[in-house]
Scaffold this motif. Structure first.
Motif, PDB file in Angstrom:
ATOM      1  N   ARG A 137       0.837  -1.205   0.000  1.00 31.31           N
ATOM      2  CA  ARG A 137       0.000   0.000   0.000  1.00 31.31           C
ATOM      3  C   ARG A 137       0.870   1.252   0.000  1.00 31.31           C
ATOM      4  O   ARG A 137       1.987   1.242   0.492  1.00 31.31           O
ATOM      5  CB  ARG A 137      -0.915   0.012   1.223  1.00 31.31           C
ATOM      6  CG  ARG A 137      -2.019  -1.032   1.182  1.00 31.31           C
ATOM      7  CD  ARG A 137      -2.784  -1.040   2.504  1.00 31.31           C
ATOM      8  NE  ARG A 137      -3.914  -1.950   2.439  1.00 31.31           N
ATOM      9  CZ  ARG A 137      -5.152  -1.575   2.156  1.00 31.31           C
ATOM     10  NH1 ARG A 137      -5.403  -0.279   1.936  1.00 31.31           N
ATOM     11  NH2 ARG A 137      -6.129  -2.446   2.094  1.00 31.31           N
ATOM     12  N   VAL A 138       0.324   2.317  -0.513  1.00 35.10           N
ATOM     13  CA  VAL A 138       1.005   3.614  -0.566  1.00 35.10           C
ATOM     14  C   VAL A 138       0.173   4.630   0.203  1.00 35.10           C
ATOM     15  O   VAL A 138      -1.040   4.710   0.027  1.00 35.10           O
ATOM     16  CB  VAL A 138       1.205   4.088  -2.026  1.00 35.10           C
ATOM     17  CG1 VAL A 138       1.802   5.491  -2.052  1.00 35.10           C
ATOM     18  CG2 VAL A 138       2.082   3.113  -2.781  1.00 35.10           C
ATOM     19  N   ILE A 139       0.834   5.366   1.055  1.00 35.56           N
ATOM     20  CA  ILE A 139       0.150   6.451   1.772  1.00 35.56           C
ATOM     21  C   ILE A 139       0.207   7.679   0.852  1.00 35.56           C
ATOM     22  O   ILE A 139       1.107   8.512   0.961  1.00 35.56           O
ATOM     23  CB  ILE A 139       0.808   6.728   3.137  1.00 35.56           C
ATOM     24  CG1 ILE A 139       0.876   5.439   3.951  1.00 35.56           C
ATOM     25  CG2 ILE A 139       0.037   7.797   3.900  1.00 35.56           C
ATOM     26  CD1 ILE A 139       1.582   5.600   5.286  1.00 35.56           C
ATOM     27  N   TRP A 140      -0.747   7.754  -0.040  1.00 29.06           N
ATOM     28  CA  TRP A 140      -0.686   8.729  -1.121  1.00 29.06           C
ATOM     29  C   TRP A 140      -0.588  10.163  -0.614  1.00 29.06           C
ATOM     30  O   TRP A 140       0.236  10.938  -1.092  1.00 29.06           O
ATOM     31  CB  TRP A 140      -1.908   8.581  -2.026  1.00 29.06           C
ATOM     32  CG  TRP A 140      -2.004   7.259  -2.705  1.00 29.06           C
ATOM     33  CD1 TRP A 140      -2.764   6.199  -2.323  1.00 29.06           C
ATOM     34  CD2 TRP A 140      -1.312   6.850  -3.885  1.00 29.06           C
ATOM     35  NE1 TRP A 140      -2.591   5.145  -3.181  1.00 29.06           N
ATOM     36  CE2 TRP A 140      -1.710   5.525  -4.161  1.00 29.06           C
ATOM     37  CE3 TRP A 140      -0.407   7.471  -4.727  1.00 29.06           C
ATOM     38  CZ2 TRP A 140      -1.224   4.816  -5.260  1.00 29.06           C
ATOM     39  CZ3 TRP A 140       0.069   6.775  -5.825  1.00 29.06           C
ATOM     40  CH2 TRP A 140      -0.331   5.459  -6.084  1.00 29.06           C
ATOM     41  N   LEU A 141      -1.423  10.538   0.313  1.00 27.20           N
ATOM     42  CA  LEU A 141      -1.487  11.925   0.774  1.00 27.20           C
ATOM     43  C   LEU A 141      -0.718  12.152   2.068  1.00 27.20           C
ATOM     44  O   LEU A 141      -0.755  13.266   2.611  1.00 27.20           O
ATOM     45  CB  LEU A 141      -2.947  12.347   0.966  1.00 27.20           C
ATOM     46  CG  LEU A 141      -3.840  12.198  -0.277  1.00 27.20           C
ATOM     47  CD1 LEU A 141      -5.272  12.612   0.052  1.00 27.20           C
ATOM     48  CD2 LEU A 141      -3.299  13.019  -1.450  1.00 27.20           C
TER      49      LEU A 141
END
Length: 317
Positions: A170-174
């Motif tokens: 997963r990517v912590i986009w913000l």
């Protein structure tokens, strides 16, 4: 009696010349003055509206930026001197310039590619694709940005779900600086590229087909036709759309405010959101006005440079 009849045409010609002399020119001059007066009176409502909505707020902002926080004491350029001495403010300036340049360039590229794609389609297909590609520009910005924020949500967002299906983390986009800046640029390009597409598509339709036919006869490839025919014919429209988008990107507020609110740790803050946070949320209206006025010299230099280029190319033609 005969001499009187012979002299009548000469007298008539003399009177006609006198009428077309200084007196006739004076009447024409008065008529032109009257038309200019009428034209001025017809444009007076627009001039008044411009002064009320543009000139007065701009002048008031300049005056406000020279007051102290309580707006009771004149401090001159003190607010500007305070901002110039803060590293955090310069970080906001650099981020604003970086965002604006990246967004404008990517909008121009994506808009040009979309315009070329639609231009090559049949007429019926053009109507359908124009309608679909204009959707991002038609939807209210706040509503569409909220949709993007849900897509970037780290726990149940669609983008992270796709990454999981592909076996990726997963990517912590913000929540991470690099990804947050990427998200702001991505949403800005998605929202503004349709405007470039419409302008470029209209410009493409005005290019004479004879130029493409002559280039094809000379054996020019697609890239050569684009470089030596399409882009030169569209350069003024490209310049105008870029300066318009540059102004909008510098003054941009909605995308950053709704998507990241300047986070994480101010790494996506721009001048528009910074002026709002300082002036409205922080209660320091003079300092907020000073922050917003820093956009003026940058935009003025960019506008003068681009418009001078347009004028130069126009004189060459």
């Amino acid at each position: 009696m005969p001499s009187h009849t012979i002299d009548m045409p000469a007298d008539a010609d003399r009177r006609q010349r006198q009428a077309s002399g200084p007196r006739g020119r004076g009447s024409l001059h008065k008529l032109m003055r009257r038309r200019s007066t009428i034209a001025f009176l017809m444009t007076l409502p627009l001039l008044t509206l411009t002064i009320v909505l543009v000139a007065y707020p701009a002048g008031f902002a300049i005056w406000l930026s020279m007051l102290d926080r309580s707006m009771t004491r004149f401090v001159g350029l003190g607010n500007f001197a305070f901002l110039v001495g803060r590293d955090q403010f310069w970080m906001v300036v650099y981020q604003t310039c970086g965002f604006a340049i990246a967004v404008v360039v990517l909008k121009a590229i994506v808009g040009f590619a979309a315009a070329q794609f639609v231009h090559t389609l049949p007429t019926k297909g053009q109507r359908k694709w124009r309608g679909m590609l204009l959707v991002p520009w038609v939807i209210p910005a706040a509503m569409s940005i909220l949709g993007w924020r849900l897509l970037f949500e780290p726990s149940f967002g669609a983008f992270n779900w796709i990454l999981e299906q592909l076996g990726m983390d997963r990517v912590i986009w913000l929540g991470e600086t690099g990804w947050a800046r990427f998200c702001v640029i991505l949403v800005s390009v998605w929202f503004g590229a349709p405007f470039f597409m419409v302008m470029y598509l209209a410009s493409l339709k005005s290019v004479p087909l004879e130029l493409y036919e002559a280039a094809s006869i000379d054996g020019a490839t697609w890239w050569q036709r684009t470089r030596y025919v399409t882009l030169p014919m569209m350069r003024n429209i490209i310049a105008l759309t870029m300066i318009f988008s540059l102004i909008g990107s510098f003054a941009g507020f909605t995308i950053v405010s709704v998507l990241t609110n300047g986070g994480p740790l101010g790494t996506t803050q721009v001048l528009g959101t910074s002026a709002f946070l300082i002036g409205i949320m922080g209660g320091n209206l003079p300092m907020g006005a000073a922050v917003s006025l820093f956009m003026v010299p940058v935009l003025a230099v960019a506008a003068i440079y681009i418009l001078r280029g347009i004028a130069k190319r126009g004189s060459e033609v």
